[in-house]
Scaffold this motif. Structure first.
Motif, PDB file in Angstrom:
ATOM      1  N   ARG A 106       0.933  -1.212   0.127  1.00  0.00           N
ATOM      2  CA  ARG A 106      -0.008   0.017   0.046  1.00  0.00           C
ATOM      3  C   ARG A 106       0.687   1.208  -0.112  1.00  0.00           C
ATOM      4  NH1 ARG A 106      -1.914   0.124   6.206  1.00  0.00           N
ATOM      5  NH2 ARG A 106      -0.052   0.509   7.108  1.00  0.00           N
ATOM      6  N   VAL A 107       0.250   2.331  -0.303  1.00  0.00           N
ATOM      7  CA  VAL A 107       0.900   3.596  -0.251  1.00  0.00           C
ATOM      8  C   VAL A 107       0.254   4.386   1.278  1.00  0.00           C
ATOM      9  CG1 VAL A 107       1.330   5.748  -1.194  1.00  0.00           C
ATOM     10  CG2 VAL A 107       1.321   3.693  -2.704  1.00  0.00           C
ATOM     11  N   ALA A 108       1.348   4.890   1.990  1.00  0.00           N
ATOM     12  CA  ALA A 108       0.788   5.688   3.182  1.00  0.00           C
ATOM     13  C   ALA A 108       0.834   7.085   2.710  1.00  0.00           C
ATOM     14  CB  ALA A 108       1.669   5.352   4.179  1.00  0.00           C
ATOM     15  N   VAL A 109      -0.120   7.843   3.030  1.00  0.00           N
ATOM     16  CA  VAL A 109      -0.190   9.154   2.738  1.00  0.00           C
ATOM     17  C   VAL A 109      -0.576  10.136   3.642  1.00  0.00           C
ATOM     18  CG1 VAL A 109      -1.048  11.064   1.004  1.00  0.00           C
ATOM     19  CG2 VAL A 109      -0.738   8.522   0.351  1.00  0.00           C
ATOM     20  N   ARG A 110       0.041  11.089   4.048  1.00  0.00           N
ATOM     21  CA  ARG A 110      -0.264  12.247   5.048  1.00  0.00           C
ATOM     22  C   ARG A 110      -0.450  13.411   4.356  1.00  0.00           C
ATOM     23  NH1 ARG A 110       3.438  11.855   9.358  1.00  0.00           N
ATOM     24  NH2 ARG A 110       2.092  10.595  10.396  1.00  0.00           N
ATOM     25  N   ALA A 151       4.229   7.247  -7.088  1.00  0.00           N
ATOM     26  CA  ALA A 151       4.192   8.066  -8.217  1.00  0.00           C
ATOM     27  C   ALA A 151       3.241   8.683  -8.627  1.00  0.00           C
ATOM     28  CB  ALA A 151       5.146   7.167  -9.491  1.00  0.00           C
ATOM     29  N   ASP A 152       2.032   7.735  -8.995  1.00  0.00           N
ATOM     30  CA  ASP A 152       0.718   8.030  -9.225  1.00  0.00           C
ATOM     31  C   ASP A 152      -0.006   9.075  -8.184  1.00  0.00           C
ATOM     32  OD1 ASP A 152       1.073   6.509 -11.635  1.00  0.00           O
ATOM     33  OD2 ASP A 152      -0.172   4.762 -10.503  1.00  0.00           O
ATOM     34  N   ILE A 153       0.106   8.633  -7.101  1.00  0.00           N
ATOM     35  CA  ILE A 153      -0.484   9.536  -5.893  1.00  0.00           C
ATOM     36  C   ILE A 153       0.178  11.073  -5.852  1.00  0.00           C
ATOM     37  CG2 ILE A 153      -1.161   9.866  -3.743  1.00  0.00           C
ATOM     38  CD1 ILE A 153      -1.418   6.602  -3.310  1.00  0.00           C
ATOM     39  N   GLY A 154       1.627  10.853  -6.051  1.00  0.00           N
ATOM     40  CA  GLY A 154       2.102  12.077  -6.185  1.00  0.00           C
ATOM     41  C   GLY A 154       1.971  12.976  -7.408  1.00  0.00           C
ATOM     42  N   GLU A 155       1.549  12.490  -8.539  1.00  0.00           N
ATOM     43  CA  GLU A 155       1.310  13.263  -9.563  1.00  0.00           C
ATOM     44  C   GLU A 155      -0.119  13.781  -9.279  1.00  0.00           C
ATOM     45  OE1 GLU A 155       1.638  10.701 -12.789  1.00  0.00           O
ATOM     46  OE2 GLU A 155       3.946  10.571 -12.753  1.00  0.00           O
ATOM     47  N   THR A 156      -1.011  13.071  -8.871  1.00  0.00           N
ATOM     48  CA  THR A 156      -2.262  13.585  -8.792  1.00  0.00           C
ATOM     49  C   THR A 156      -2.282  14.882  -7.841  1.00  0.00           C
ATOM     50  OG1 THR A 156      -3.263  11.414  -9.099  1.00  0.00           O
ATOM     51  CG2 THR A 156      -4.527  12.852  -7.972  1.00  0.00           C
ATOM     52  N   ALA A 157      -1.533  14.674  -6.685  1.00  0.00           N
ATOM     53  CA  ALA A 157      -1.542  15.677  -5.760  1.00  0.00           C
ATOM     54  C   ALA A 157      -0.826  16.992  -6.218  1.00  0.00           C
ATOM     55  CB  ALA A 157      -0.626  15.330  -4.488  1.00  0.00           C
ATOM     56  N   PHE A 158       0.251  16.850  -7.136  1.00  0.00           N
ATOM     57  CA  PHE A 158       0.901  17.878  -7.984  1.00  0.00           C
ATOM     58  C   PHE A 158       0.046  18.584  -8.768  1.00  0.00           C
ATOM     59  CE2 PHE A 158       3.443  19.595 -11.337  1.00  0.00           C
ATOM     60  CZ  PHE A 158       4.389  20.512 -10.530  1.00  0.00           C
ATOM     61  N   ARG A 159      -0.573  17.828  -9.648  1.00  0.00           N
ATOM     62  CA  ARG A 159      -1.659  18.387 -10.540  1.00  0.00           C
ATOM     63  C   ARG A 159      -2.519  19.288 -10.066  1.00  0.00           C
ATOM     64  NH1 ARG A 159      -1.414  13.216 -12.982  1.00  0.00           N
ATOM     65  NH2 ARG A 159      -3.586  12.549 -12.226  1.00  0.00           N
ATOM     66  N   HIS A 160      -3.260  18.823  -8.858  1.00  0.00           N
ATOM     67  CA  HIS A 160      -4.317  19.764  -8.110  1.00  0.00           C
ATOM     68  C   HIS A 160      -3.772  20.503  -7.026  1.00  0.00           C
ATOM     69  CE1 HIS A 160      -6.349  16.021 -10.007  1.00  0.00           C
ATOM     70  NE2 HIS A 160      -7.312  16.919 -10.312  1.00  0.00           N
ATOM     71  N   GLY A 161      -2.463  20.610  -7.019  1.00  0.00           N
ATOM     72  CA  GLY A 161      -2.093  21.662  -6.052  1.00  0.00           C
ATOM     73  C   GLY A 161      -2.215  21.158  -4.498  1.00  0.00           C
ATOM     74  N   ILE A 162      -2.199  20.082  -4.272  1.00  0.00           N
ATOM     75  CA  ILE A 162      -2.548  19.571  -2.802  1.00  0.00           C
ATOM     76  C   ILE A 162      -1.128  19.350  -2.267  1.00  0.00           C
ATOM     77  CG2 ILE A 162      -3.462  17.697  -1.546  1.00  0.00           C
ATOM     78  CD1 ILE A 162      -5.410  17.233  -3.623  1.00  0.00           C
ATOM     79  N   LEU A 163      -1.098  19.776  -1.115  1.00  0.00           N
ATOM     80  CA  LEU A 163      -0.098  19.804  -0.271  1.00  0.00           C
ATOM     81  C   LEU A 163       0.123  18.416   0.356  1.00  0.00           C
ATOM     82  CD1 LEU A 163       2.688  20.920   1.325  1.00  0.00           C
ATOM     83  CD2 LEU A 163       1.067  21.623   3.169  1.00  0.00           C
ATOM     84  N   VAL A 164       1.208  17.565   0.275  1.00  0.00           N
ATOM     85  CA  VAL A 164       1.655  16.346   0.785  1.00  0.00           C
ATOM     86  C   VAL A 164       2.681  16.291   1.703  1.00  0.00           C
ATOM     87  CG1 VAL A 164       2.016  13.805   0.138  1.00  0.00           C
ATOM     88  CG2 VAL A 164       0.473  15.039  -1.221  1.00  0.00           C
ATOM     89  N   HIS A 165       2.373  16.073   2.902  1.00  0.00           N
ATOM     90  CA  HIS A 165       3.537  15.715   3.885  1.00  0.00           C
ATOM     91  C   HIS A 165       4.417  14.743   4.132  1.00  0.00           C
ATOM     92  CE1 HIS A 165       1.480  19.171   6.839  1.00  0.00           C
ATOM     93  NE2 HIS A 165       2.073  19.626   5.860  1.00  0.00           N
ATOM     94  N   GLN A 166       3.777  13.555   3.565  1.00  0.00           N
ATOM     95  CA  GLN A 166       4.607  12.299   3.205  1.00  0.00           C
ATOM     96  C   GLN A 166       3.698  11.256   2.528  1.00  0.00           C
ATOM     97  OE1 GLN A 166       5.118  10.675   7.516  1.00  0.00           O
ATOM     98  NE2 GLN A 166       7.074   9.225   6.816  1.00  0.00           N
ATOM     99  N   LEU A 167       4.762  10.450   1.876  1.00  0.00           N
ATOM    100  CA  LEU A 167       4.098   9.800   0.803  1.00  0.00           C
ATOM    101  C   LEU A 167       5.220   8.609   0.826  1.00  0.00           C
ATOM    102  CD1 LEU A 167       2.217   9.246  -1.365  1.00  0.00           C
ATOM    103  CD2 LEU A 167       3.965  10.392  -3.083  1.00  0.00           C
ATOM    104  N   ALA A 168       4.659   7.420   1.099  1.00  0.00           N
ATOM    105  CA  ALA A 168       5.721   6.146   1.574  1.00  0.00           C
ATOM    106  C   ALA A 168       5.084   4.875   1.214  1.00  0.00           C
ATOM    107  CB  ALA A 168       6.156   6.260   2.639  1.00  0.00           C
ATOM    108  N   ASP A 169       5.891   3.953   0.586  1.00  0.00           N
ATOM    109  CA  ASP A 169       5.260   2.534   0.242  1.00  0.00           C
ATOM    110  C   ASP A 169       5.543   1.725   1.676  1.00  0.00           C
ATOM    111  OD1 ASP A 169       4.856   2.592  -2.408  1.00  0.00           O
ATOM    112  OD2 ASP A 169       7.051   2.481  -2.712  1.00  0.00           O
TER     113      ASP A 169
END
Length: 686
Positions: A223-227, A267-285
């Motif tokens: 899974r991908v853990a997102v904060r 990578a997919d979640i990071g690109e989605t957040a970047f395209r929509h200007g969403i701040l991501v504090h952590q992204l990890a497998d």
């Protein structure tokens, strides 16, 4: 190597057995995890292996069952539950007592404490230790005899993430030196991270027997853990894009600003957040859900992970930056609690999933858990590289506010390959020493203040009773010196000796120190002989001190006329010392038979209350012949003259035994000894 064949517990009332036909192997040089949810039968299986519970099946430790091993503690180091020991005993005293029991040098206790970084626990009492400290001390107790095999039941159950990692590093180091390690756990992440081989139990049966790499691949989900502070919006966007791309993606909100995304990549979640200007504090497998057979992580570790998450959140990067863990991070992912399919606890929290071809958002319930979000999970190391599975380096552990027992954690001593340093091996002579159980019993008796407090209380009560009896009058001189009123069945000294004798074996069952040696307490004649010798010496000392103290108190209060010795003092002294020693031995044997200090003391009181009247009734009843003159006839049969007039003492001892009280005590001790021997033979045959 451990080989378990067909372990089956005895059936319970209207319930299936807790363990049913469990068979597996734990090989030397490897760490084996016994995985299962609460109630799956892990602890029962371990107890059946160690012959601590009745059941069926066989377990071989390097080709021999435990009851066929001369010194089991040198073969198997065990920790089931808390550290077994008297709460008033110090840590160093407890380890030194175990050294005496195992027949190893006493300096071994200091070597183990120093090796594990527990020097600050040296003078702490066992009753003051927290569960985390208790677990770390349990490892030290198991390593004292330098065993080949370590068997632990949930060793990291109450430890923080860092301490649990270090404890598993010590187990890994033991396996790297050629030992066998078997531990049980309810956390599948802990099993996958710390073991080479995983045996999964469910409802008392083995449902999987796999290598750790295969277990991680087949029974754990990546899974991908997102904060993110905009977690709800990001979850909706990820689910929408998954539906558009017709991909199966599951988004699980975990409370607050955290998400767990299954079926996608960083990578997919990071690109989605970047395209929509969403701040991501952590992204990890990470590795998330497991299959059936795993349970929840203890609450203590949940709290530890929340504290760690809070510390990491405070040290997060600057706003506006997409923060992801470096690819080379060595921090392992934390254990995660996920409900098993059979869990009856109703899960909470929404779940957003995007299935292939789905057009709507599915909101349902799923289990929530507090998770750390470290860097990407590294590929598991192969089984032949134990050092790679060791605990992480100290600099990889996030800084945390000091805890009350932070100074008592395992020392991060590392060898070149990254393993935790263990105490040096020791060479133990296989020949049994008759002094080994005696050393153990002396350290057990002198390691706590119970004996000294009991002795002081006996002297005080006896002195007060003697003064009161002298004041009242009409008390014979012999009973006055012994502080023995006619209304009491036994004097204080005899009761005190019986209590100390009962504690000698009763404490072994309340606070066992030899759990790996054939049951809670080993039924060995050497140990029984040592306890009888020490209890007899204690009773003799207590009897002499009581008479001396009473004589001095009477001399102080009433003058020397009441403190003089009777004319027949040798015979009275022999009877008095025989009484206190007999009471002490009754307490030892009865506590060993009934496994209770209370039962041992009750057996002591039963001699004058029940046994003596019965013997007197039989002795004084009508009969054709009597045993009058028995001592003199025995003296004539002996014929030989003993040195220093020893035949007089033998005749006097026989005369005491021939009396009703002496005969009752002798019969009672003989009966208890016979019962003890029968129970010993039964256990050995079984």
């Amino acid at each position: 190597m451990i080989q378990a064949f067909g372990l089956t517990s005895n059936p319970r009332k209207e319930l299936p057995p807790a363990v049913d036909d469990v068979s597996f192997e734990a090989r030397a040089g490897r760490v084996t995890a016994l995985l299962g949810a609460s109630g799956a039968g892990k602890t029962t299986a371990l107890r059946l292996m160690l012959e601590l519970q009745h059941g069926r099946g066989l377990t071989y430790f390097r080709g021999r069952p435990l009851h066929r091993i001369a010194h089991p503690s040198r073969e198997v180091g065990v920790l089931l539950g808390d550290v077994p020991g008297h709460p008033a005993r110090t840590v160093r005293g407890h380890l030194r007592m175990l050294c005496a029991a195992a027949g190893v040098p006493v300096r071994r206790a200091d070597e183990v404490l120093e090796s594990l970084g527990l020097e600050s626990l040296r003078d702490e009492r066992l009753g003051t230790l927290s569960r985390g400290m208790d677990r770390r001390l349990g490892l030290a107790c198991a390593l004292v005899p330098d065993p080949h095999t370590l068997v632990f039941d949930d060793p990291a159950g109450a430890l923080s993430v860092q301490d649990a990692r270090r404890l598993h590093g010590a187990l890994r180091a033991h396996a790297a030196q050629g030992g066998t390690v078997l531990f049980s756990t309810a956390d599948p992440k802990e099993a996958a991270r710390s073991a080479d081989h995983v045996v999964t139990l469910e409802r008392g049966r083995v449902v999987a027997d796999q290598e750790a790499t295969e277990f991680s691949r087949t029974r754990l989900r990546p899974r991908v853990a997102v904060r993110s502070p905009h977690a709800v919006r990001l979850a909706a966007l990820v689910a929408k894009e998954a539906r558009t791309a017709r991909r199966s993606v599951e988004v699980v909100p975990e409370g607050g600003n955290r998400l767990a995304v299954y079926g996608s990549t960083c990578a997919d979640i990071g690109e989605t957040a970047f395209r929509h200007g969403i701040l991501v504090h952590q992204l990890a497998d990470e590795v998330g859900d497991m299959g059936a057979g795993a349970g929840a992580v203890p609450a203590a570790r949940h709290r530890e992970r929340r504290e760690t998450d809070g510390d990491r959140a405070q040290g997060a990067g600057t706003p506006g930056a997409l923060r992801s863990s470096p690819a080379g991070s060595s921090s392992p992912p934390s254990a995660v609690s996920q409900p098993s399919p059979g869990d009856a606890t109703p899960p909470t929290g929404p779940r957003v999933s995007a299935a292939d071809g789905g057009t709507d958002t599915d909101v349902s319930a799923c289990g929530t858990a507090n998770r750390k979000t470290p860097g990407p999970r590294q590929a598991p190391a192969p089984a032949d590289a134990p050092a790679a599975r060791g605990p992480a380096a100290p600099d990889a552990v996030p800084h945390r506010a000091p805890r009350p027992f932070s100074a008592l954690t395992l020392r991060a001593a590392r060898s070149r390959d990254g393993a935790v340093a263990l105490p040096p091996p020791i060479s133990v002579r296989s020949a049994p020493s008759p002094l080994r159980p005696l050393r153990y019993e002396l350290r057990r008796a002198l390691g706590v203040g119970t004996g000294f407090v009991t002795g002081a209380a006996v002297l005080l009560v006896s002195a007060v009773t003697a003064v009161v009896l002298a004041r009242v009058g009409h008390t014979p001189q012999a009973r006055l010196l012994a502080a023995w009123p006619r209304e009491l069945p036994l004097p204080p000294a005899a009761l005190g000796a019986g209590l100390l004798g009962a504690l000698a074996f009763g404490d072994e069952f309340r606070h066992p120190a030899l759990a790996a040696d054939r049951g809670t307490v080993p039924r060995r004649m050497g140990l029984l002989t040592a306890k009888l010798l020490v209890s007899a010496a204690t009773a003799l000392l207590l009897g002499v001190l009581t008479v001396g103290c009473d004589a001095e108190v009477l001399r102080l209060f009433y003058g020397s006329e009441l403190a003089g010795l009777p004319a027949d003092w040798p015979e009275l002294s022999a009877g008095w010392l025989g009484l206190v020693v007999g009471c002490a031995w009754s307490g030892v044997l009865a506590a060993g038979v009934f496994r209770s200090t209370t039962a041992g003391l009750a057996a002591v009181v039963a001699v004058p209350v029940a046994v003596v009247p019965l013997v007197q009734k039989v002795w004084e009843g009508p009969s054709v012949r009597t045993a009058a003159g028995f001592p003199m006839r025995v003296r004539e049969v002996l014929l030989t003259q003993w040195p220093f007039g020893g035949e007089r003492y033998v005749a006097e001892m026989l005369r005491l035994i021939a009396q009703p009280v002496g005969g009752a005590m002798t019969l009672w001790l003989t009966a208890l000894l016979c019962v003890y021997l029968l129970m010993t033979l039964r256990n050995r045959v079984r």
